[in-house]
Each structure stands twice: as structure tokens, then as C-alpha cells.
Design an enzyme around this catalytic site. Sequence first.
Site, PDB file in Angstrom:
ATOM      1  N   GLU A   1      32.207  75.031  30.431  1.00 15.35           N
ATOM      2  CA  GLU A   1      30.766  74.399  30.359  1.00 15.35           C
ATOM      3  C   GLU A   1      30.540  73.238  31.355  1.00 15.35           C
ATOM      4  O   GLU A   1      29.278  73.173  32.050  1.00 15.35           O
ATOM      5  CB  GLU A   1      31.045  73.862  28.927  1.00 15.35           C
TER       6      GLU A   1
ATOM      7  N   ASP B   1      26.501  70.805  20.408  1.00 21.53           N
ATOM      8  CA  ASP B   1      27.641  69.795  19.977  1.00 21.53           C
ATOM      9  C   ASP B   1      28.729  69.860  21.276  1.00 21.53           C
ATOM     10  O   ASP B   1      29.464  68.892  21.492  1.00 21.53           O
ATOM     11  CB  ASP B   1      28.703  70.374  18.860  1.00 21.53           C
ATOM     12  N   PHE B   2      28.612  70.845  22.351  1.00 23.18           N
ATOM     13  CA  PHE B   2      29.373  71.065  23.273  1.00 23.18           C
ATOM     14  C   PHE B   2      29.082  70.218  24.431  1.00 23.18           C
ATOM     15  O   PHE B   2      29.667  70.264  25.382  1.00 23.18           O
ATOM     16  CB  PHE B   2      29.801  72.617  23.748  1.00 23.18           C
ATOM     17  N   ILE B   3      28.037  69.336  24.365  1.00 18.82           N
ATOM     18  CA  ILE B   3      27.478  68.596  25.339  1.00 18.82           C
ATOM     19  C   ILE B   3      28.539  67.683  25.802  1.00 18.82           C
ATOM     20  O   ILE B   3      28.511  67.331  27.105  1.00 18.82           O
ATOM     21  CB  ILE B   3      26.368  67.873  24.985  1.00 18.82           C
TER      22      ILE B   3
ATOM     23  N   HIS C   1      29.611  71.768  15.304  1.00 21.35           N
ATOM     24  CA  HIS C   1      28.697  72.802  15.369  1.00 21.35           C
ATOM     25  C   HIS C   1      27.175  72.631  14.838  1.00 21.35           C
ATOM     26  O   HIS C   1      26.551  73.677  14.554  1.00 21.35           O
ATOM     27  CB  HIS C   1      29.228  74.338  14.933  1.00 21.35           C
TER      28      HIS C   1
END
Length: 663
Positions: A398, A423-425, A467
Site C-alpha cells: 500500500e 481501514d488499510f489507510i 475491515h
Amino acid sequence: MTVGHSSPSSFSMVDLVEMHRRMVLIRGFEERVAALYRDGEVPGFVHLSIGQEATAVGACWPLGPADVITSTHRGHGHCLAKGLDPVGMFAELMGKAHGTNRGRGGSMHIADPKRGIFGANGIVAAGLPIAVGAATAAQLRSDGTVAVAFFGDGAPAQGAFHEAMNLAAVWQLPVIFFCENNGYAEFSPASTQHAASLEQRAAGYGMPYTAIDGNDVAATAAVMEDAVVATRAGRGPAVVEAATYRWHGHYEGDPQRYRSPEERQEWEARDPLLVHESRLRAVGVGDDEIKLLASSVADELDGAVAAARLLAGPAPSSVTDFVVRARPAREEPAPLPPDAPVFRTMDAVRTALEVELAGDDRVFVAGIDVGAGGNVFGLTRGLADQFGARVRDTPILETAIMGLGVGAAMAGMRPVVELMYLDFIGVCFDQLLNQAAKLPFMTGGAAEMALTVRTQFGGGRSSGSQHSQSLEALLAHIPGLTVVMPSTPADTYGLLRAAIQDPNPVIFIENRLLYGMKGPQPPADYILPIGKSAVVRAGKDLTVVSVSRMVHEALAAAEEVEAEGISVEVIDLRTVAPLDVAPILESVHKTSRLLVAHEAVVPFGIGAEIAATVAREGFWDLDAPIERIGAAASPPPYAPELERAWLPDRDDIAAAVRRLAAV
């Protein structure tokens, strides 16, 4: 090891003299900066590259104006070697309005994208993914340019280093990773920082590696000439490691207790200027000519300092300049006719991407499984067949994906990069917080940043705590980022097209529970203005402001309480940042009551900002306290019973409406 044909002896006397001039320029610049900092004329942090002049000049020697470099916090030498004007640089370090970056960047962030200088960087290893983005732009355009990513010996410990290396190797990008190994990562010896050598790491990524004496400018330039020729020819990325030494501390004022005077004396005896002077004498350049060159450079630098001192500082009224670029002026399109064809939100995403890819060669799409896989939700299925290399699958990295977007946008492209889940920010936050959002500002408006980040969120499907989060407030709090959250298929289409065409970095947040939602399909040329909310239901007793999926919950609640004689006006924000406050104030002026409903947890959410704004600018219109509805202050639960209790819905909104209406 790379195998090349250049050698120090292949350079002409004119070349060797010019190399020396550039090193003397860097040395003199840094010495003057040290004095200016000591005397209080340079206000910010300063990291000098005295002793490392040969690496900067040698690495940049074979580069052309269109080639790109990314730099480090110790970047003055790189900028000067790439041709940046000393007057503007001195002025920038002094914080002047006519500095290179209009006093917005300073020493650690100095840049000139028009010269291919994509910025010194205060975040270790952050420039490597940006260089990968610039190299991607070069590959897509087939323009023959290359990118050089400077980094120090501490950077290989960073995840961004590995992600950038991996993506460059997988895509065979025209980028050279150039390590200035000066022996220390801040205050720690490099020997204590790494379990594997850079050569071993390069081999692990299948890249050619060359080690050089970084204090020999001609040897460095020769190696880089070969590396650049190979990279331009499409042979993929390479790694060059230059052994060098910084004479000063990590920063000006560093007491340097971590190294001995004897060590510094040993390296000073290998001064790159002295090494090169010996080579000049060997080819017939006399001492008088060397002294004359040094005197000429000194006069140039003294004049540059004097000129910079005369410049004014920026006006305080300009403090918010260059945060956001002016957007294209757009009018709200006419309402869609009742007989418009119907399509789904997922169709809207794909169609908007297809239209923009077809209409602008600068647009490309990249992300995890967006190509052959068509995205985890099937949203981009078939686009890779239509547009080839402009729809690119990436590995799972990412940070590199976001850096790819930043660097490609700075290179003039319009990347659309996908973050699979909002959520992966946290995995890639630096590239958004410190790079995408700040580079236009820190460069005084010079950096292009037409970057779109597509992502999605949504509770209600037992996806668990990692998630399901609604994190728009986190992003909206960052000056420079635009945050868009559509609620209907038509809005998704019109706003995604607007986001891709926008000159600013846009985070486009979709709710996955809306992907199957059906609604009227607008015409192909349909584009909505960014930063404009919409009144989606008229009412007179109470205002409900919402966004994304919660708009539909608010509309359902409004229908329910209508039977009880309560008339609710519903406003869809559509864009969270910038926030369109005027329609909210106008509505509250009419209804005298306000409820804000969002899917995010209540504390510190966007509802707090809206409430504070209305309380400040429209408090005289209020007949009741402002109320907020949102998720409970906990991570999203997994168990369906808990998630239903955690997530707000139409019943919660209707109950809040009744409470407010009764006040």
C-alpha cells in the site's frame, strides 16, 4: 555488479573541470548555510552535505532536465547538482517569499518539479516510492526519462524502501536507487542497523548492484552513466551504493558524541575536492586555474546570499495559499429525467473509470488485483483488456501504491490508485499525510497532484474491526486532501469523474453496501461539482445532515416520521472536505433544529465539525440543542448482534428526530 564501459579516464578536461565547479559550488553553499544558520538567518532545521559533494555531482552528471530525482533531508547538494539556482535556494532557507518554494518548504523540503527535482524529504525513505511513481509515468509515456532515488544508509530498514524496490523490480521500471552510505543512520553506525547488506538486498529483488567510491566524482559519474544508459534502454532498475562521509553532524548543532575526531580526520584526508584536484592536475589543469574557479564560485555564492537577504518574507495573509488548487468551475447538472435508464453503483464506478481512461491518456489505474482480477468486487473487470498497461495490478504494498500515485501525479499524470479497504489507510498514511497533501503547499504551488485514491468502507456485514471502519474524519482533518463520499449511482459517476479531473489529491470513499444499489443513469458527459452538498428531501421542521449510505437511512427515517406530522429536510454532504456549509445554515435558518448522522463513531467525527460551525455561525436560529448520531465509540464488532447494536440506522435517526422535534 553492473558491467559498463565508462571510466573516469573517459571524461574530457572540460567535463572534469565542470565536475569540480559543481562540487565547489555545493561545498561553498553548505559552508555559507552553516554560517547563516549559526547567525540566525536560517530559522529551520539544517542537514548539511559537506563531504558528500561527489555523490551528488556524480549521480546527477548523466541526467537531463526531464529526468527526475527524489532526495533526502540532506538534499541541498542534489538540488544544486541538478541545476537549481543558489539565489532561490538561499532565499528559501531564509524563508523568503521569492525562495524556490516561496518560503513554504525550507531546507528539508526544497524542490523544483519543473527541473525534475521532486523534493528533498523529511521522512526517511519516503522519496523512493515517489521516484517509482515518476518512473511509472516515464514507462507509460515511453519518453526515455529515468528517475534517481537518493537515500541514506538508514533507509533500507524502512518498509517504504522494500515496497518501492519490489514494485520497481516487478514492473521493470526506469529507476536507479542511489544510496549515499555515509556510515551513520542519524547517530547510529550503519553496521548496527542491518542484518543484510544492500548488495544482498538488491540481489533479493533481482537488481544489478554496483559499489563505488563516493568521494571520487569521476568514478561515480562513470558508473552512473552506464546505469542510466541501461535503464533508459529498458533494462529495469538498478542499485548503486556510494561510500562517503558527512563531515558535519546529522544536523547543525549535533554534538556528534557518537564518532571520534580521528574518524573524521581520516575521511577529511579523502576530501572529494582534494581527490578531484589531483585528477585535474594529472590532466594538465594548473593550480592557478583551480584557484580562479574557486574564487569565481565564491563570488557567485556571496552575491547569491546578498541577493537573497534583500528579498521580503511572505505576507501573513498568504498563509493558506497553495493548499488547494482552483477547481474547474462546474454548475450543478439538471435533475435526471424519470425515464432515465437504471444502473448500479458498481456500474457507475466502472463506467466513470472507462470514460476517463478513454478521454485522457494521462489517466491510469493501479492497485491490488484491479487488472486481471477486476478488483475484489469486480468493479474494474474488463478495463485491463481495453486499456492494457494503463490498468495495472500491483503487489500488496500500500505504501508504494500511494507513493506511485504521488510521483506519477507530480510527473503530470492523473493516476487513480486503489486502496482495497479504507481501514488499510494506516499502512500507507505517510504518503497521503506528508506527501500528497503537503507537496503542493511545500513547493509553493509548483507540484502537480492530480491524484485520485479510490477506496471503500462499510459496516453491517460482520467484516470485523479491521475491515469496517468509517475514517473520513481522519482524512478530512488534513489540509490539502479532498474527501468525497457519494450516496447514489449517479453521484458516484459524476463525482468520480470530477475527482479524476481535479487538480488536487482526492480521496474517493465508496460504501460497499451500496455497490448493488440501483438508480437513474446519467448521460456520459455528466459531472458534478466537488464541494457542493445537495438537499435530497425538502422539509420545514428539522434538518438532518448525512453522507454516503447513512443518507438513505436518514431518508427512510424522514418518511417514517412524516406520518407523525414531522417534516424533515435531508442534506447529502457528498463532499466531506471541503465542507459545504451554506446549505446547512440555510436549512437550519428555516427548521431551527439540526441532527447530524454518520456511520463513523460519534466522538471527533465530522458531525462535531458541522455542529461547531452551525453553533458559531447560526446559533441564533437554533431552538434546540444540536444532536449527533453515529456508531458507538468502539471498534466495529464481529458478532451480528453486536454490530447491529454498534451501527446507527434509520430507527436511531427517527428516535433522535422525535426527541428534537419535541423540544
